[in-house]
Write an enzyme that holds these catalytic residues in place. Structure first.
Site, PDB file in Angstrom:
ATOM      1  N   ARG A   1      45.843  49.378  41.930  1.00  9.91           N
ATOM      2  CA  ARG A   1      44.696  48.633  42.448  1.00  9.91           C
ATOM      3  C   ARG A   1      43.708  48.310  41.331  1.00  9.91           C
ATOM      4  O   ARG A   1      43.122  47.226  41.299  1.00  9.91           O
ATOM      5  CB  ARG A   1      44.014  49.437  43.558  1.00  9.91           C
ATOM      6  CG  ARG A   1      42.888  48.685  44.257  1.00  9.91           C
ATOM      7  CD  ARG A   1      42.365  49.427  45.460  1.00  9.91           C
ATOM      8  NE  ARG A   1      41.762  50.708  45.092  1.00  9.91           N
ATOM      9  CZ  ARG A   1      41.270  51.573  45.970  1.00  9.91           C
ATOM     10  NH1 ARG A   1      41.339  51.313  47.273  1.00  9.91           N
ATOM     11  NH2 ARG A   1      40.739  52.709  45.572  1.00  9.91           N
TER      12      ARG A   1
ATOM     13  N   LYS B   1      37.632  46.092  43.770  1.00 13.99           N
ATOM     14  CA  LYS B   1      36.827  47.317  43.746  1.00 13.99           C
ATOM     15  C   LYS B   1      35.760  47.184  42.657  1.00 13.99           C
ATOM     16  O   LYS B   1      35.808  47.817  41.598  1.00 13.99           O
ATOM     17  CB  LYS B   1      37.700  48.548  43.531  1.00 13.99           C
ATOM     18  CG  LYS B   1      37.012  49.851  43.959  1.00 13.99           C
ATOM     19  CD  LYS B   1      38.008  50.983  44.040  1.00 13.99           C
ATOM     20  CE  LYS B   1      37.339  52.309  44.399  1.00 13.99           C
ATOM     21  NZ  LYS B   1      36.789  52.333  45.764  1.00 13.99           N
TER      22      LYS B   1
ATOM     23  N   TYR C   1      35.951  49.821  39.251  1.00  8.75           N
ATOM     24  CA  TYR C   1      36.049  51.273  39.148  1.00  8.75           C
ATOM     25  C   TYR C   1      37.155  51.785  40.056  1.00  8.75           C
ATOM     26  O   TYR C   1      37.653  51.073  40.924  1.00  8.75           O
ATOM     27  CB  TYR C   1      34.710  51.933  39.505  1.00  8.75           C
ATOM     28  CG  TYR C   1      34.392  51.950  40.983  1.00  8.75           C
ATOM     29  CD1 TYR C   1      34.555  53.118  41.729  1.00  8.75           C
ATOM     30  CD2 TYR C   1      33.936  50.816  41.643  1.00  8.75           C
ATOM     31  CE1 TYR C   1      34.263  53.147  43.089  1.00  8.75           C
ATOM     32  CE2 TYR C   1      33.638  50.835  42.991  1.00  8.75           C
ATOM     33  CZ  TYR C   1      33.803  52.005  43.711  1.00  8.75           C
ATOM     34  OH  TYR C   1      33.528  52.024  45.050  1.00  8.75           O
TER      35      TYR C   1
ATOM     36  N   GLU D   1      34.793  47.914  57.421  1.00  7.66           N
ATOM     37  CA  GLU D   1      35.179  49.215  56.870  1.00  7.66           C
ATOM     38  C   GLU D   1      33.920  50.044  56.683  1.00  7.66           C
ATOM     39  O   GLU D   1      32.805  49.590  56.945  1.00  7.66           O
ATOM     40  CB  GLU D   1      35.900  49.036  55.537  1.00  7.66           C
ATOM     41  CG  GLU D   1      35.088  48.278  54.497  1.00  7.66           C
ATOM     42  CD  GLU D   1      35.935  47.839  53.313  1.00  7.66           C
ATOM     43  OE1 GLU D   1      36.938  48.508  53.013  1.00  7.66           O
ATOM     44  OE2 GLU D   1      35.573  46.823  52.687  1.00  7.66           O
TER      45      GLU D   1
ATOM     46  N   LEU E   1      38.443  46.296  51.276  1.00  2.00           N
ATOM     47  CA  LEU E   1      39.152  46.875  50.144  1.00  2.00           C
ATOM     48  C   LEU E   1      40.473  47.465  50.626  1.00  2.00           C
ATOM     49  O   LEU E   1      40.486  48.183  51.636  1.00  2.00           O
ATOM     50  CB  LEU E   1      38.295  47.984  49.512  1.00  2.00           C
ATOM     51  CG  LEU E   1      38.907  48.657  48.288  1.00  2.00           C
ATOM     52  CD1 LEU E   1      38.845  47.737  47.081  1.00  2.00           C
ATOM     53  CD2 LEU E   1      38.204  49.984  48.002  1.00  2.00           C
TER      54      LEU E   1
END
Length: 288
Positions: free
Chosen positions: A52, A148, A33, A181, A206
């Site tokens: 990406r 992702k 996504y 993260e 990511l």
């Protein structure tokens, strides 16, 4: 008027949007996504997000149902049909539905592509003025965090832990005690020597699109940026901290695990980078 979604080539009211219960995104989280911000009715930094997306699809060997170059047209159409001035466009591509539930890639499945728009106050976010509180949690995710993927259960649990702890975000921590993260953001700290630190891109995190743009802006302003791991202990002693994401842009972090970061109020550097990012984003998205 109902909000309009996109499902496999059709624009339909969101409450009529449907995919098969045999879709592999539903059964296996076998999909990817992206989320792009919309400010002033325009998509922000969208080329970076689509790049990406293309990489994530390639890593999972999922074909795009339409050329990636045309996905921006779908996003723009959703912005127009929903009259979206400020908010987000979410898109998801899965491996599609198969005749049976089997773990291996089904030869007959065609990718599923869905997208929708969501209104959100991004520029005038109250959190930009007050800052956000962050809770650290163990990082429970799989090893390919650079993709992702729609497999977000660990992030859901992290975010819920933060909310139950009176915080707005969670920073995930690896087994060595280093911050990877946020549950839905990239983590930054500013050291006492005025060095910005964020984790080096790898399979452990990511590669954030907003992170990338903010890093360029920071370096342009003369700030030194170090891409390296930082510990929770180092973060406690930071002069400032902030997070970046498409849906929040740049938000100051004012406390970590109940301990104030710096003065316990949004710092000057965090505020500056937020302002400069908004200026850059709105200027680069203009087409007139």
């Amino acid at each position: 008027m109902s909000d309009i979604a996109y499902v496999n080539g059709a624009y339909i009211p969101i409450d009529e949007a449907r995919v098969s219960i045999l879709d592999r995104g539903f059964l296996f989280a076998d999909g990817v996504y992206e989320v792009a911000a919309v400010i002033g009715g325009r998509l922000i930094d969208n080329e970076s997000h689509l790049s990406r997306l293309e990489r994530s699809l390639r890593e999972l060997r999922i074909g795009s149902p339409i050329p990636v170059s045309r996905i921006a047209e779908v996003e723009a159409e959703l912005v127009a049909r929903n009259g979206l001035s400020e908010g987000l466009v979410y898109l998801q591509i899965t491996r599609g539905a198969a005749a049976e539930r089997e773990f291996g890639f089904p030869a007959e499945a065609a990718p599923t592509f869905v997208a929708f728009a969501q209104k959100k106050n991004i520029i005038a976010s109250p959190a930009a003025e007050t800052g956000v509180k962050v809770l650290t949690v163990p990082d429970l995710r799989w090893a390919r965090r650079d993709i992702k993927s729609t497999a977000l259960l660990a992030q859901v649990l992290a975010k819920q832990a933060a909310l139950e702890g009176g915080c707005q975000e969670a920073w995930m921590v690896d087994q060595e005690g280093f911050v990877t993260e946020g549950s839905s953001s990239t983590a930054f700290i500013l050291t006492g020597a005025n060095v910005l630190v964020t984790r080096l891109n790898s399979s452990a995190v990511l590669p954030g699109c907003t992170r990338k743009a903010v890093q360029v802006i920071a370096e342009r302003e003369g700030l030194t940026v170090e891409e390296r791991s930082f510990s929770v202990a180092e973060a406690y002693e930071a002069k400032e901290a902030f997070l970046t994401s498409a849906s929040n842009l740049v938000l100051p972090v004012v406390s970590l695990d109940g301990r104030p970061i710096g003065s316990g109020a949004p710092g000057d550097t965090s505020r500056l980078l937020r302002r400069l990012y908004i200026e850059w984003a709105t200027n680069t998205s203009r087409t007139d």
